[in-house]
Motif scaffolding. Sequence first.
Motif, short mmCIF file in Angstrom:
data_model
loop_
_atom_site.label_atom_id
_atom_site.label_comp_id
_atom_site.label_asym_id
_atom_site.label_seq_id
_atom_site.Cartn_x
_atom_site.Cartn_y
_atom_site.Cartn_z
N PRO A 294 12.95 36.71 45.43
CA PRO A 294 11.64 36.06 45.25
C PRO A 294 11.32 35.81 43.78
CG PRO A 294 11.33 38.38 45.77
CD PRO A 294 12.80 38.11 45.89
N TYR A 295 10.68 34.67 43.50
CA TYR A 295 10.40 34.30 42.12
C TYR A 295 9.20 33.38 42.05
CZ TYR A 295 12.55 29.86 43.43
OH TYR A 295 12.84 28.66 44.04
N THR B 282 7.81 30.01 39.70
CA THR B 282 8.24 28.99 38.73
C THR B 282 7.24 28.92 37.58
OG1 THR B 282 7.02 27.21 39.81
CG2 THR B 282 9.28 27.64 40.59
N GLN C 139 16.83 27.59 40.75
CA GLN C 139 15.98 27.95 41.87
C GLN C 139 16.76 28.02 43.18
OE1 GLN C 139 12.40 25.51 42.02
NE2 GLN C 139 12.29 25.45 39.79
N GLU C 140 17.70 27.08 43.34
CA GLU C 140 18.52 27.06 44.54
C GLU C 140 19.37 28.33 44.66
OE1 GLU C 140 21.49 23.92 46.77
OE2 GLU C 140 21.61 24.09 44.60
N PHE D 212 17.13 31.20 45.64
CA PHE D 212 16.72 31.06 47.04
C PHE D 212 17.83 31.52 47.98
CE2 PHE D 212 16.47 28.56 50.98
CZ PHE D 212 15.18 28.89 51.40
N LYS D 213 19.07 31.12 47.68
CA LYS D 213 20.20 31.50 48.54
C LYS D 213 20.44 33.01 48.53
CE LYS D 213 22.76 27.15 48.36
NZ LYS D 213 24.01 26.47 47.94
N ASN E 78 18.01 35.09 48.28
CA ASN E 78 16.78 35.67 48.81
C ASN E 78 16.07 36.54 47.77
OD1 ASN E 78 14.92 35.88 50.92
ND2 ASN E 78 15.78 37.82 51.64
#
Length: 301
Positions: free
Chosen positions: A202-203, A205, A193-194, A197-198, A200
């Motif tokens: 979108p997702y 969970t 996830q990190e 996120f870095k 950018n």
Amino acid sequence: MITRNDFNIISKKLSDKDDVTYLKTQYPDISYSTLIAIFSQKRMKIYRQICYKKTPNIRQYYLSFMNNGSTFLELSSQLGLSSSIFAKQLLSHIIENDQDYLFTDNSNSISGSGSSGGEINDSKKTETDLYKLLTEINDTSIIIKKIFKNPNLIENLKLRKNIYQSIYNDDNCSPLINQIRSSTGSEYEYLLQEKLFKLNIPYLTESQLRKDGYPKTPDIKLEIPISFKGFVINWIESKASFCDDNNLKITRDQIIGYRNRYGPGLAIYWFGYIDDLNNLQDDGVYITDKFPEMEDIEILY
């Protein structure tokens, strides 16, 4: 990723945890965590083959434990069994044949009066959580699970100590190891996830998807697909394990099922995989052992 030939050699030589250190010197390009994963999964496969088989003459081992001073660790070693599996089998025998032994305190009674023989009187026995557990639940396997989660339920100090020792000395099948595996799995999901996120990207969970009513969900569903080496990725499944033949056999239907629901996707086996097992692209699944490098992916806006 390791070759099939290297895997076969490594797996054959991994008979004990101490072999990992030696093999690391022979295969410096293979991580220590990968070697540990291969060893653990090999041991787990063996244990799974025997864990549902009852130990013959279990009463003999029970008597040896009670009368000869043998410990659970010694007896399980003689049998070549996981100490946790052996402890569960012996505990099952005690619950079904000699429940009073669960309440025998080898030093003092619950009241602290030190009754002769160490027996707990009936009034004290009925006040214990263990007594309530035994009277409220008829399924021995459920009782054992609860005891393994909290061995302090057992009033017999000798028996309680041996169950604790069986749990803490078992590096493959104990509840403690299962918790560690679960924690490791969560750690790698957060790592995934990190990285998203870095970048950018979108997702959603797995927990978010389930709240929306999806029945079977991967760890990550990308809201915007990405392309990895020309392969379209709609979802990512995170596996904190090594992908060998047995592991893929267990997980194949699961990840193919994600493709059927969400389109092609990526399965990351963080501790590596055998090179020739990355052969599911035609089935819509790409296998790797790390998150793709930025230069290898394209976000499909």
